[in-house]
Motif scaffolding. Structure first.
Motif, PDB file in Angstrom:
ATOM      1  N   LYS A 288       0.813  -1.214   0.000  1.00 34.39           N
ATOM      2  CA  LYS A 288       0.000   0.000   0.000  1.00 34.39           C
ATOM      3  C   LYS A 288       0.850   1.270   0.000  1.00 34.39           C
ATOM      4  O   LYS A 288       0.317   2.375  -0.043  1.00 34.39           O
ATOM      5  N   GLY A 289       2.167   1.098   0.081  1.00 30.82           N
ATOM      6  CA  GLY A 289       3.046   2.244   0.063  1.00 30.82           C
ATOM      7  C   GLY A 289       3.513   2.711   1.424  1.00 30.82           C
ATOM      8  O   GLY A 289       4.266   3.693   1.523  1.00 30.82           O
ATOM      9  N   TYR A 290       3.101   2.028   2.484  1.00 31.98           N
ATOM     10  CA  TYR A 290       3.557   2.408   3.822  1.00 31.98           C
ATOM     11  C   TYR A 290       5.028   2.042   3.995  1.00 31.98           C
ATOM     12  O   TYR A 290       5.457   0.946   3.605  1.00 31.98           O
ATOM     13  N   ILE A 291       5.789   2.932   4.590  1.00 34.77           N
ATOM     14  CA  ILE A 291       7.205   2.677   4.842  1.00 34.77           C
ATOM     15  C   ILE A 291       7.332   1.767   6.058  1.00 34.77           C
ATOM     16  O   ILE A 291       6.829   2.078   7.138  1.00 34.77           O
ATOM     17  N   LEU A 292       7.992   0.647   5.883  1.00 37.59           N
ATOM     18  CA  LEU A 292       8.080  -0.361   6.933  1.00 37.59           C
ATOM     19  C   LEU A 292       9.142   0.018   7.966  1.00 37.59           C
ATOM     20  O   LEU A 292      10.227   0.476   7.614  1.00 37.59           O
ATOM     21  N   VAL A 293       8.789  -0.181   9.230  1.00 33.17           N
ATOM     22  CA  VAL A 293       9.701   0.129  10.332  1.00 33.17           C
ATOM     23  C   VAL A 293       9.679  -1.013  11.342  1.00 33.17           C
ATOM     24  O   VAL A 293       8.750  -1.823  11.367  1.00 33.17           O
ATOM     25  N   ASN A 294      10.697  -1.059  12.198  1.00 32.74           N
ATOM     26  CA  ASN A 294      10.691  -2.032  13.293  1.00 32.74           C
ATOM     27  C   ASN A 294      10.038  -1.396  14.517  1.00 32.74           C
ATOM     28  O   ASN A 294       9.493  -0.289  14.444  1.00 32.74           O
ATOM     29  N   GLU A 295      10.088  -2.078  15.641  1.00 33.45           N
ATOM     30  CA  GLU A 295       9.406  -1.579  16.840  1.00 33.45           C
ATOM     31  C   GLU A 295      10.035  -0.318  17.400  1.00 33.45           C
ATOM     32  O   GLU A 295       9.461   0.351  18.259  1.00 33.45           O
ATOM     33  N   TYR A 296      11.219   0.042  16.882  1.00 33.27           N
ATOM     34  CA  TYR A 296      11.876   1.272  17.313  1.00 33.27           C
ATOM     35  C   TYR A 296      11.766   2.365  16.251  1.00 33.27           C
ATOM     36  O   TYR A 296      12.468   3.368  16.312  1.00 33.27           O
ATOM     37  N   LEU A 297      10.896   2.137  15.264  1.00 37.41           N
ATOM     38  CA  LEU A 297      10.571   3.094  14.213  1.00 37.41           C
ATOM     39  C   LEU A 297      11.691   3.304  13.204  1.00 37.41           C
ATOM     40  O   LEU A 297      11.672   4.257  12.429  1.00 37.41           O
ATOM     41  N   GLU A 298      12.670   2.397  13.193  1.00 32.50           N
ATOM     42  CA  GLU A 298      13.753   2.479  12.214  1.00 32.50           C
ATOM     43  C   GLU A 298      13.404   1.633  11.001  1.00 32.50           C
ATOM     44  O   GLU A 298      12.870   0.531  11.119  1.00 32.50           O
ATOM     45  N   THR A 299      13.705   2.150   9.818  1.00 37.12           N
ATOM     46  CA  THR A 299      13.458   1.430   8.581  1.00 37.12           C
ATOM     47  C   THR A 299      14.551   0.383   8.368  1.00 37.12           C
ATOM     48  O   THR A 299      15.440   0.210   9.203  1.00 37.12           O
ATOM     49  N   ASN A 300      14.505  -0.278   7.226  1.00 38.86           N
ATOM     50  CA  ASN A 300      15.543  -1.253   6.898  1.00 38.86           C
ATOM     51  C   ASN A 300      16.879  -0.589   6.589  1.00 38.86           C
ATOM     52  O   ASN A 300      17.917  -1.254   6.552  1.00 38.86           O
ATOM     53  N   VAL A 301      16.855   0.726   6.363  1.00 42.11           N
ATOM     54  CA  VAL A 301      18.095   1.470   6.125  1.00 42.11           C
ATOM     55  C   VAL A 301      18.543   2.090   7.451  1.00 42.11           C
ATOM     56  O   VAL A 301      17.850   2.960   7.987  1.00 42.11           O
ATOM     57  N   PRO A 302      19.654   1.665   8.003  1.00 45.44           N
ATOM     58  CA  PRO A 302      20.100   2.209   9.294  1.00 45.44           C
ATOM     59  C   PRO A 302      20.192   3.733   9.272  1.00 45.44           C
ATOM     60  O   PRO A 302      20.739   4.313   8.324  1.00 45.44           O
ATOM     61  N   GLY A 303      19.615   4.356  10.285  1.00 44.66           N
ATOM     62  CA  GLY A 303      19.663   5.808  10.382  1.00 44.66           C
ATOM     63  C   GLY A 303      18.493   6.528   9.745  1.00 44.66           C
ATOM     64  O   GLY A 303      18.367   7.742   9.872  1.00 44.66           O
ATOM     65  N   ILE A 304      17.633   5.792   9.049  1.00 47.81           N
ATOM     66  CA  ILE A 304      16.419   6.400   8.486  1.00 47.81           C
ATOM     67  C   ILE A 304      15.218   5.867   9.264  1.00 47.81           C
ATOM     68  O   ILE A 304      15.049   4.649   9.402  1.00 47.81           O
ATOM     69  N   TYR A 305      14.396   6.774   9.733  1.00 47.14           N
ATOM     70  CA  TYR A 305      13.241   6.433  10.560  1.00 47.14           C
ATOM     71  C   TYR A 305      11.970   6.990   9.921  1.00 47.14           C
ATOM     72  O   TYR A 305      12.011   7.955   9.155  1.00 47.14           O
TER      73      TYR A 305
END
Length: 459
Positions: A288-305
């Motif tokens: 759906k276009g939502y940017i995926l994050v982990n439970e700490y709101l970090e994306t798969n790219v380190p340093g991008i939230y």
């Protein structure tokens, strides 16, 4: 390319305080905004809609003043004045937010459109027509969501409104047809009905508010119907035709045909991520276009939230603000806070309002928990009787063995405030039987929590 410590894209209810906190901690920070500071909440959502809902509430009170011994024979609705008041409130909030950003040392507010062009590289097309390239070790995305425009045959040839444009409508709709029965749809439907519109709400599912328990959904529907709103369930729109200006033919899957003066599309929202070109920096998004994050709101790219409505999860202002709290505490105070297990809570601002926290009855059933349901109609709440606010009910889900409050739905006057009392009780692990025996000031709506949980004696 200009190198910064932190970049925040979007100045919503999470991005704005986060940018200020980052700068105040000593990080050289830029916040990028393509339109107006404040995000959806200030400009298109909470602030303008709740301002107009208050005006519609005033009309409703005047109309029903005879019940209180105040005889107002007639009154008129001045829509330009309502719109002007809304705009004044929005402008004040927006300007104060902008001033707060501009006065924060170490923080630069940059107006323009941001696009990823490489790994942690952002190109900004500024409002003055120039382009600047930025990079930072830490990047935060708070670009929010926008109204979903569904694929309906004939829509391209029809004049329609979304939840943003309807707030500046130049006349009160004669017949407002609302496609979808979302929370904002129900709020807007009641608002314009109280301003004088005929209102029809179309929901393709078999009932409105599928995330709520059936008794709560039915109570909300009964409340809206009692004010003259027509609700069609199991009714999808199959075709739209513009007959003449302010006359639109709406064909339904039930074979019913409606004629609307105005159409409001209120069938959901979509994240504003595609325009960022997230793939250019390697970000993962869902279907759906939502940017995926982990439970700490970090994306798969380190340093991008990502925070707020651009990521998956409940799309509420208070969630976005809590995202900011988590990021601030984790990055600046070196805690380890998580989005896991934080309570779900929200308020739908119909009148009366619906406050919700924790589990519904249907969710407790799905989890196979041992629970008891207690409910109390507002017609038996002393404060409700005294004020004439007797529509709705209080309902709570209680763990049968521990007396822990698992969730609550409060449909009634001050429903959100009563819900917050229960939220605090749940956070402090105050049991339902303790609330049952607790002393509350009389006569308040919250006092009836005594009577609500009194039923546990028979449970």
């Amino acid at each position: 390319m200009r190198k910064l410590d932190a970049i925040v894209i979007g100045s919503g209810q999470g991005g704005t305080p986060l940018a200020k906190a980052l700068a105040q901690s000593g990080l050289n920070t830029v916040i990028i905004e393509k339109r107006w500071v404040g995000g959806t909440c200030v400009n298109d959502g909470c602030t303008p809609t709740k301002t107009m809902i208050a005006d519609a509430r005033a009309a409703y009170v005047v109309k029903h003043s005879y019940d209180h011994g105040v005889d107002v024979r007639s009154f008129t609705i001045d829509l330009p004045t309502i719109i002007a008041r809304k705009n004044k409130v929005v402008a004040s909030s927006r300007n104060n937010t902008e001033k707060g950003l501009q006065q924060t040392k170490g923080l630069e507010l940059l107006y323009g459109t941001a696009v990823f062009t490489g790994q942690k590289i952002i190109s900004v097309m500024k409002d003055d027509g120039t382009t600047e390239t930025l990079t930072a070790d830490k990047i935060f995305i708070n670009t929010g969501a926008k109204p979903l425009i569904p694929a309906i045959p004939g829509l391209a040839h029809v004049s329609y409104y979304d939840s943003t444009s309807l707030l500046d409508v130049d006349k009160i709709p004669t017949h407002l047809v609302i496609v979808g029965a979302s929370y904002i749809a129900l709020e807007m439907g009641q608002l314009f009905r109280r301003l004088g519109s005929t209102v029809s709400i179309l929901e393709k599912s078999h009932r409105i508010l599928p995330k709520e328990d059936e008794d709560i959904a039915h109570a909300v529907q009964d409340m809206l119907v009692s004010e003259g709103i027509t609700i069609h369930t199991g009714a999808a729109v199959t075709e739209l035709n513009q007959l003449v200006p302010e006359k639109i033919q709406v064909t339904l899957s039930t074979n019913d045909i409606l004629e609307a003066s105005h159409i409001l599309l209120a069938s959901g929202r979509v994240p504003q991520s595609a325009a960022l070109h997230p793939a250019a920096t390697g970000l993962q998004v869902d279907d759906k276009g939502y940017i995926l994050v982990n439970e700490y709101l970090e994306t798969n790219v380190p340093g991008i939230y990502a925070l707020g409505d651009v990521k998956p999860g409940p799309a509420f202002t208070h969630v976005s603000y809590n995202d900011y709290i988590i990021l601030r505490n984790n990055l600046l105070k070196h805690t380890r806070q998580s989005t896991q297990d934080r309570p779900l809570l929200y308020c739908m601002f119909t009148d009366p309002e619906l406050g919700r926290v924790g589990l519904t009855e249907q969710e407790a059933q799905q989890r196979q928990l041992p629970f008891t349901v207690v409910s109390l109609p507002m017609s038996k709440v002393a404060r409700g009787i005294e004020t004439g606010e007797t529509r709705g009910l209080m309902k709570a889900i209680v763990h049968r063995e521990t007396m822990e409050i698992l969730g609550a739905s409060i449909l009634g006057a001050s429903g959100g405030e009563v819900m917050t009392v229960l939220q605090m009780a749940m956070a402090g692990r105050i049991r339902a039987d303790q609330l049952r025996d607790m002393m509350f000031a009389h006569p308040l709506f919250s006092e009836s929590l005594n009577n609500l949980f009194m039923q546990l004696k028979q449970a």
